[in-house]
Structures are given as structure tokens and as C-alpha cells.
Design an enzyme around this catalytic site. Structure first.
Site, PDB file in Angstrom:
ATOM      1  N   HIS A   1     -17.716 -69.464  28.811  1.00 53.11           N
ATOM      2  CA  HIS A   1     -18.557 -68.390  28.275  1.00 53.11           C
ATOM      3  C   HIS A   1     -19.462 -68.966  27.188  1.00 53.11           C
ATOM      4  O   HIS A   1     -19.232 -70.075  26.696  1.00 53.11           O
ATOM      5  CB  HIS A   1     -17.688 -67.281  27.661  1.00 53.11           C
TER       6      HIS A   1
ATOM      7  N   HIS B   1     -18.841 -72.969  26.935  1.00 55.28           N
ATOM      8  CA  HIS B   1     -17.592 -73.649  26.579  1.00 55.28           C
ATOM      9  C   HIS B   1     -16.398 -72.893  27.133  1.00 55.28           C
ATOM     10  O   HIS B   1     -16.507 -71.728  27.529  1.00 55.28           O
ATOM     11  CB  HIS B   1     -17.487 -73.821  25.062  1.00 55.28           C
TER      12      HIS B   1
ATOM     13  N   ASP C   1     -20.943 -67.678  23.294  1.00 54.76           N
ATOM     14  CA  ASP C   1     -20.618 -66.648  22.310  1.00 54.76           C
ATOM     15  C   ASP C   1     -21.857 -65.790  22.067  1.00 54.76           C
ATOM     16  O   ASP C   1     -22.980 -66.284  22.079  1.00 54.76           O
ATOM     17  CB  ASP C   1     -20.153 -67.295  20.994  1.00 54.76           C
TER      18      ASP C   1
ATOM     19  N   ARG D   1      -1.267 -74.517  21.499  1.00 56.84           N
ATOM     20  CA  ARG D   1      -2.570 -74.689  20.833  1.00 56.84           C
ATOM     21  C   ARG D   1      -2.970 -73.396  20.149  1.00 56.84           C
ATOM     22  O   ARG D   1      -2.783 -72.308  20.702  1.00 56.84           O
ATOM     23  CB  ARG D   1      -3.624 -75.105  21.871  1.00 56.84           C
TER      24      ARG D   1
HETATM   25  C1  LIG Z   1     -17.929 -59.998  18.039  1.00 54.19           C
HETATM   26  C2  LIG Z   1     -17.315 -60.391  19.140  1.00 54.19           C
HETATM   27  C3  LIG Z   1     -17.696 -61.585  19.929  1.00 54.19           C
HETATM   28  C4  LIG Z   1     -16.649 -61.611  21.049  1.00 54.19           C
HETATM   29  C5  LIG Z   1     -16.371 -60.153  21.236  1.00 54.19           C
HETATM   30  C6  LIG Z   1     -16.180 -59.700  19.778  1.00 54.19           C
HETATM   31  O1  LIG Z   1     -16.170 -58.330  19.677  1.00 54.19           O
HETATM   32  C7  LIG Z   1     -14.883 -60.239  19.208  1.00 54.19           C
HETATM   33  C8  LIG Z   1     -14.283 -61.318  20.072  1.00 54.19           C
HETATM   34  C9  LIG Z   1     -15.339 -62.301  20.579  1.00 54.19           C
HETATM   35  C10 LIG Z   1     -14.844 -63.048  21.809  1.00 54.19           C
HETATM   36  C11 LIG Z   1     -13.948 -64.267  21.473  1.00 54.19           C
HETATM   37  C12 LIG Z   1     -13.520 -64.927  22.807  1.00 54.19           C
HETATM   38  C13 LIG Z   1     -14.694 -65.122  23.776  1.00 54.19           C
HETATM   39  C14 LIG Z   1     -15.541 -63.822  23.863  1.00 54.19           C
HETATM   40  C15 LIG Z   1     -16.624 -63.946  24.936  1.00 54.19           C
HETATM   41  C16 LIG Z   1     -14.609 -62.651  24.041  1.00 54.19           C
HETATM   42  O2  LIG Z   1     -14.227 -62.184  25.083  1.00 54.19           O
HETATM   43  O3  LIG Z   1     -14.231 -62.187  22.789  1.00 54.19           O
HETATM   44  C17 LIG Z   1     -16.104 -63.521  22.485  1.00 54.19           C
HETATM   45  C18 LIG Z   1     -17.050 -62.320  22.351  1.00 54.19           C
HETATM   46  C19 LIG Z   1     -18.505 -62.757  22.421  1.00 54.19           C
HETATM   47  O4  LIG Z   1     -18.920 -63.692  21.729  1.00 54.19           O
HETATM   48  O5  LIG Z   1     -19.230 -62.147  23.203  1.00 54.19           O
HETATM   49  O1  LIG Z   2      -9.941 -71.922  21.675  1.00 51.02           O
HETATM   50  C1  LIG Z   2     -11.028 -72.487  21.764  1.00 51.02           C
HETATM   51  O2  LIG Z   2     -11.170 -73.684  21.595  1.00 51.02           O
HETATM   52  C2  LIG Z   2     -12.255 -71.688  22.124  1.00 51.02           C
HETATM   53  C3  LIG Z   2     -12.257 -70.294  21.558  1.00 51.02           C
HETATM   54  C4  LIG Z   2     -13.525 -69.586  21.832  1.00 51.02           C
HETATM   55  O3  LIG Z   2     -14.360 -70.055  22.550  1.00 51.02           O
HETATM   56  C5  LIG Z   2     -13.773 -68.271  21.224  1.00 51.02           C
HETATM   57  O4  LIG Z   2     -12.879 -67.709  20.560  1.00 51.02           O
HETATM   58  O5  LIG Z   2     -14.888 -67.753  21.420  1.00 51.02           O
HETATM   59 FE   LIG Z   3     -16.258 -68.949  22.405  1.00 54.53          FE
END
Ligand SMILES: C=C1C[C@]23C[C@@]1(O)CC[C@H]2[C@@]12CCC[C@@](C)(C(=O)O1)[C@H]2[C@@H]3C(=O)O
Ligand SMILES: O=C(O)CCC(=O)C(=O)O
Ligand SMILES: [Fe+2]
Length: 368
Positions: free
Chosen positions: A228, A285, A230, A295
């Protein structure tokens, strides 16, 4: 229009089938966790060779140029000498360990609701895949007190203090990194009004994401966190000593970002990609898992005030470099991501080049 980050998913609830596994009790990988399409790109393994993510000392007099180059060519770098104490990372790690080692039923007392942002649960992007990810997460937006009271009725306040301190330090570092990244493009404080009169990004929004990847009986067929980008301006990631984070490098494949004691990983998110008018790529990533070591990672997901319109900076737009994206707020973008996942960036793109709208379009949405 939702005005706070915590309201971002109100109109896009994410219904994750609540299949919560007690990872420690499993001897064999259940079929629901066995991914079939893991090898689309090669993995270059632990690389300290020419194809490794740049490592930048923040006290280096050339930090601005080095960061600019890393953002343009990789969209990710590791940073050392950032000024955050080891004690704070140790405290965060023991908080994470204490949280994820609770019994599943206890953790579910702080479960994230379908419309909510904060709480315990599967990765939000899980709904796009038919297979489950070998991980669990806890998201914090605003005060974690209500959830922490559920998890630790006696000890919640000491854990709240640790989170508060960590968020304060991360916010300071994120502001500093923003000006280095933008400074490398010739952007100054007067170019970004929402950074505030002092340029300290006081109104910025952020989420803290704790990710736990238990040891896995069949790591080659499992996925910790699927590929994905961010949705942030930038993300600052702490990883414990176990590797697992990989970034996709065009022409090379998946490159492991090795844990370096005391270093933090910084990656460009979709909103900084938009702001930079495509000059900085938001890096794709993922996290892979392993057989022997647990981890833990802690992501600080940093963005603008939830309702500020983000669009390519006018200084980076010209007749030859037209704006590539339409204006979008962070809240709107998170909603779009909840709906379209890796197609979110191209859905706000104004026109395409070479037939591809964005890097993610080559990756598409996988079924597992
Ligand atoms: C602000 C945010 C970005 C995120 C969705 C969220 O509400 C909180 C969690 C974030 C995260 C972390 C893991 C990967 C990701 C794609 C997800 O599913 O939750 C990201 C979200 C994002 O960056 O879109
Ligand atoms: O655990 C990791 O190294 C990646 C975590 C991540 O990509 C995220 O929280 O958006
Ligand atoms: Fe991420």
C-alpha cells in the site's frame, strides 16, 4: 463535511469480518491466511549494496540536499540523530508488547468500530483482500484514554503519558522533516499558509498505528501487511530489531529496509506526492513476516489539518508542469482510500502520462 480526522470514515464504514485469531495457538497456517500471489516482483533481500534505502544523519550540514534527493529517487529514507531518546522507544515497545500480549477477548474490549478510526483491529485495508493478514493493529487518533481504561483499568494513565510524549516528539520531528523535504524543492514558510504564522504546523492531524506481526509457521505463504501507499504527507516508522518492511523499487523489486538501531524510517505519503505535483513518489511498501521473531512497528501517520484543501503547490506548477491533481482534504482522501484503496491517487488525478495515472495502477488491487 467531517471536520476531524476521527470522523473520516463516518460515510465509509469498513466492515471487517471480525475474524480474530489467537496467533500463538496456531501450529499450521490456516488457509484463510495463505496468500497465493506473493511473487509478482522479486525480493532483493537485505541489501546494503547500491540498491539500499538512503540513510541520512539529520545533523549533516547537507541534510536538506540528501533528503531532497532521497525523496525524489526513493520516496523513503532512514534518519539518524533525530533527537528522540532511546528510553521513549523502549517505553513504546513495552506498551506495544503489553497490549498485544493480552488475550484476544481483552483486546476486543477496545475494538475499532466500523465507522471509527481508533482502536484494536485488523488493518483497515483488509477488506480489499480475500486472504487475511498475519498481523494485528491498534490505531490512536486523539486521546487513547477510553480504550486504555478498557485494556488496563489500573495502569492506563502511565500508558497515556507515554503516548502523549511520543506524539509530541513525533510532531516536532515531522514538522522539521516537512521543511527539509519542501525546502529541497525551494518551498518556504510563506508558501504554505496552513503551516501557521510560525511555520510549526500547529494544526496538523496525525494517527499513531501500532502494528504487531507474530511469528508465523509458514512465512513464505503469509503476508504481514499488504502492499500500500500511506494517505499521509509523511509517515515516520519505528521498527524493532526484526526486519519485515519492504519498499518497491522500480527495476529492482522489493527492497528490505533493514532495522538500524536508533534510526527511523521516513516515507513520502500520497498527500506530499500531490503537494509536490508528482516530484516526490509516495512509495509502495508492505510488511512480510518470519518464523522466529515477533515484529513490532509504530507508524506516526502525519497529515495536514483534516479539512484543509491540499493541491500541487503553485510554485511547482507552470505551463510545462500543469497541476497533476485536484484539491482534496485529508478527510476526503481517507474516505476515497477506504472506497478505492490503491486506486485512490489516480481517482484525484487530473490527467495521465504514458497511459498510467500512478504507480499504484501497475499494482492494482490484489485478491490475495
Ligand atoms: C490516518 C490513517 C491512515 C491509515 C488509516 C488511518 O485512519 C489510520 C491507520 C492508517 C493505516 C496504517 C496501515 C496501512 C493503512 C493503509 C491502513 O489500512 O491503516 C494506513 C491508512 C492510510 O494511510 O491510508
Ligand atoms: O510494519 C511496517 O513495517 C509497515 C507499517 C505500515 O506500513 C503502516 O503502518 O502504514
Ligand atoms: Fe504504511
Amino acid at each position: 463535511m467531517p471536520s476531524r480526522l476521527s470522523d473520516a470514515f463516518k460515510s465509509h464504514p469498513v466492515h471487517l469480518h471480525h475474524k480474530h485469531l489467537d496467533f500463538d495457538s496456531v501450529q499450521e497456517l490456516p488457509d484463510s491466511y495463505a496468500w497465493t500471489q506473493l511473487d509478482e516482483y522479486p525480493s532483493s533481500g537485505d541489501s546494503f549494496g547500491s540498491e539500499s534505502v538512503p540513510i541520512i544523519d539529520l545533523t549533516d550540514p547537507n541534510a536538506l540536499q540528501l533528503i531532497g534527493h532521497a525523496c525524489k529517487t526513493w520516496g523513503v529514507f532512514q534518519v539518524t540523530h533525530h533527537g528522540i531518546s532511546k528510553k521513549l522507544f523502549d517505553d513504546m515497545e513495552s506498551l506495544g508488547r503489553s497490549l498485544f500480549s493480552l488475550p484476544v477477548q481483552e483486546k476486543l474490549k477496545a475494538a475499532r468500530s466500523p465507522e471509527g478510526v481508533s482502536g484494536y483491529g485488523l488493518a483497515r485495508i483488509s477488506s480489499f483482500f480475500s486472504k487475511l493478514m498475519w498481523s494485528e493493529g491498534f490505531t490512536i487518533v486523539g486521546s487513547p484514554q477510553d480504550h486504555f481504561c478498557q485494556l488496563w483499568p489500573q495502569d492506563y494513565s502511565k500508558f497515556c503519558d507515554i503516548i502523549e510524549e511520543y506524539e509530541k516528539e513525533m510532531k516536532r520531528l515531522a514538522g522539521k522533516l516537512m521543511w527539509l523535504m519542501l525546502g529541497s524543492l525551494g518551498i518556504s514558510k510563506s508558501d504554505i499558509k496552513w503551516a501557521g504564522p510560525k511555520g510549526d504546523f500547529k494544526g496538523a492531524s496525525a494517527a499513531l498505528q501500532l502494528n504487531s506481526y507474530p511469528t508465523c509457521p509458514d512465512p513464505d505463504r503469509a503476508m504481514g501487511l499488504a502492499a500500500h501507499t500511506d494517505s499521509t504527507l509523511l509517515t515516520i516508522l519505528y521498527q524493532n530489531t526484526t526486519s519485515g518492511l519492504q519498499v518497491l523499487r522500480e527495476g529492482t523489486g522489493w527492497v528490505t529496509v533493514p532495522p538500524i538501531r536508533g534510526a527511523l524510517v521516513v516515507n513520502v505519503g500520497d498527500l506530499l506526492h500531490i503537494l509536490s505535483n508528482g516530484l516526490f513518489p509516495s512509495v509502495l511498501h508492505r510488511a512480510v513476516v518470519n518464523r522466529n521473531c515477533h515484529r513490532l512497528s509504530i507508524a506516526y501517520l502525519y497529515g495536514p489539518p483534516a479539512n484543509v484543501q491540499i493541491s500541487p503547490l503553485s510554485r511547482l506548477v507552470s505551463r510545462t508542469h500543469p497541476p497533476l491533481y485536484r484539491p482534496v482534504t485529508w478527510n476526503e482522501y481517507l474516505g476515497t482510500k477506504a472506497k478505492h484503496f490503491n486506486k485512490a491517487l489516480s481517482s484525484v488525478r487530473l490527467f495521465t502520462l504514458n497511459g498510467f495515472a500512478d504507480v499504484n495502477d501497475r499494482n492494482g488491487t490484489k485478491v490475495g
